[in-house]
Design an enzyme around this catalytic site. Structure first.
Site, short mmCIF file in Angstrom:
data_model
loop_
_atom_site.label_atom_id
_atom_site.label_comp_id
_atom_site.label_asym_id
_atom_site.label_seq_id
_atom_site.Cartn_x
_atom_site.Cartn_y
_atom_site.Cartn_z
CB SER A 1 37.62 38.05 30.51
OG SER A 1 37.04 38.65 31.65
NE ARG B 1 43.51 30.46 48.86
CZ ARG B 1 43.36 29.46 49.74
NH1 ARG B 1 42.52 28.49 49.48
NH2 ARG B 1 44.02 29.45 50.87
CG HIS C 1 35.40 45.03 44.64
ND1 HIS C 1 35.13 43.75 45.07
CD2 HIS C 1 34.34 45.79 45.02
CE1 HIS C 1 33.95 43.75 45.69
NE2 HIS C 1 33.46 44.96 45.67
CD GLN D 1 33.68 40.36 33.25
OE1 GLN D 1 33.24 39.67 32.33
NE2 GLN D 1 34.55 39.92 34.15
C1 GRF Z 1 35.93 40.32 37.21
O1 GRF Z 1 34.77 40.79 36.60
C2 GRF Z 1 36.24 41.10 38.45
O2 GRF Z 1 35.45 42.24 38.60
C3 GRF Z 1 35.91 40.19 39.57
O3 GRF Z 1 35.93 38.87 39.09
C4 GRF Z 1 35.77 38.90 37.68
C5 GRF Z 1 36.81 38.02 37.10
O4 GRF Z 1 36.54 37.81 35.78
N1 GRF Z 1 36.91 40.33 40.59
P1 GRF Z 1 37.70 37.19 34.85
O5 GRF Z 1 38.16 35.91 35.49
O6 GRF Z 1 38.81 38.21 34.76
O7 GRF Z 1 37.02 36.97 33.52
#
Ligand code: GRF
Length: 203
Positions: free
Chosen positions: A12, A90, A108, A170
């Site tokens: 996303s 990873r 993060h 998000q």
């Molecule tokens: C994000 O919410 C980010 O904070 C964390 O992993 C999630 C990835 O979500 N590192 P997406 O794959 O971008 O939907």
């Protein structure tokens, strides 16, 4: 500017970045998407956006160093100006980080330096924090420890759950990641002496 995005899941954030490029909010294009997971929906998002998408299978490589070398080869074929980690789950080798340093970003879901690592929403709830947030930072060899670029902060509400926090976090991610990437693409942001500098304002 050429942007390569690394993902492991839903993508996303990748989608938000693709959309921001298409809307000219980022002076750049996502030129390739790579994932360490075959079933990452983000690979589907890339295909739907006509962007080259690659599953780089970790089981084909002996160790982290070999895997990261393969990643570098595939990424460098696109001559990236910016490499974005968007939910890439990873740990990257020091060689990889050194190879892309000053052009490697990560997001993060915590107010770093609080809660590096996993399960940040759970820790916020367990500690009854009043606030939570998300951080975009340059990637260095220190996990979740590179120079911070931008943070968004949200209040923790009494009835918040991990899911409700993730949803509100998000929403902030989709706003601040394209912003930070845009600054880097416009060369307004750079990493200097292990600090993020925006238009000569030390952040
Ligand atoms: C994000 O919410 C980010 O904070 C964390 O992993 C999630 C990835 O979500 N590192 P997406 O794959 O971008 O939907």
């Amino acid at each position: 500017k050429n942007i390569v995005v690394l993902i492991s899941g839903n993508g996303s954030n990748l989608q938000a970045i693709i959309d921001a490029c298409r809307a000219n909010k980022i002076t750049g294009n996502v030129v390739a998407v790579l994932s360490n997971k075959a079933n990452a929906y983000g690979l589907e998002r890339a295909k739907l956006a006509d962007i080259p998408a690659y599953f780089v299978d970790p089981t084909l490589y002996n160790d982290r160093t070999d895997y990261d070398k393969a990643l570098i080869e595939k990424i460098d074929a696109y001559q990236p100006d910016i490499v974005v980690l968007a939910g890439f789950m990873r740990i990257l080798s020091p060689d990889f980080v050194t190879h892309y340093q000053h052009k490697l970003l990560n997001i993060h879901p915590s107010l770093l330096p609080k809660y590096p690592g996993l399960h940040t929403h759970r820790q916020v709830l367990a500690n009854k924090d009043s606030f939570h947030g998300v951080t975009v930072h340059f990637v260095t060899e220190e996990l979740d420890g590179g120079p911070m670029i931008i943070q968004a902060r949200i209040p923790v509400l009494p009835d918040d759950t991990e899911q409700s926090l993730q949803t509100r976090i998000q929403a902030e991610e989709y706003r601040i990641y394209p912003l930070a990437i845009g600054w880097l693409a416009d060369e307004r942001l750079k990493m200097q002496n292990n600090q993020a500098v925006l238009d000569d304002i030390a952040l």
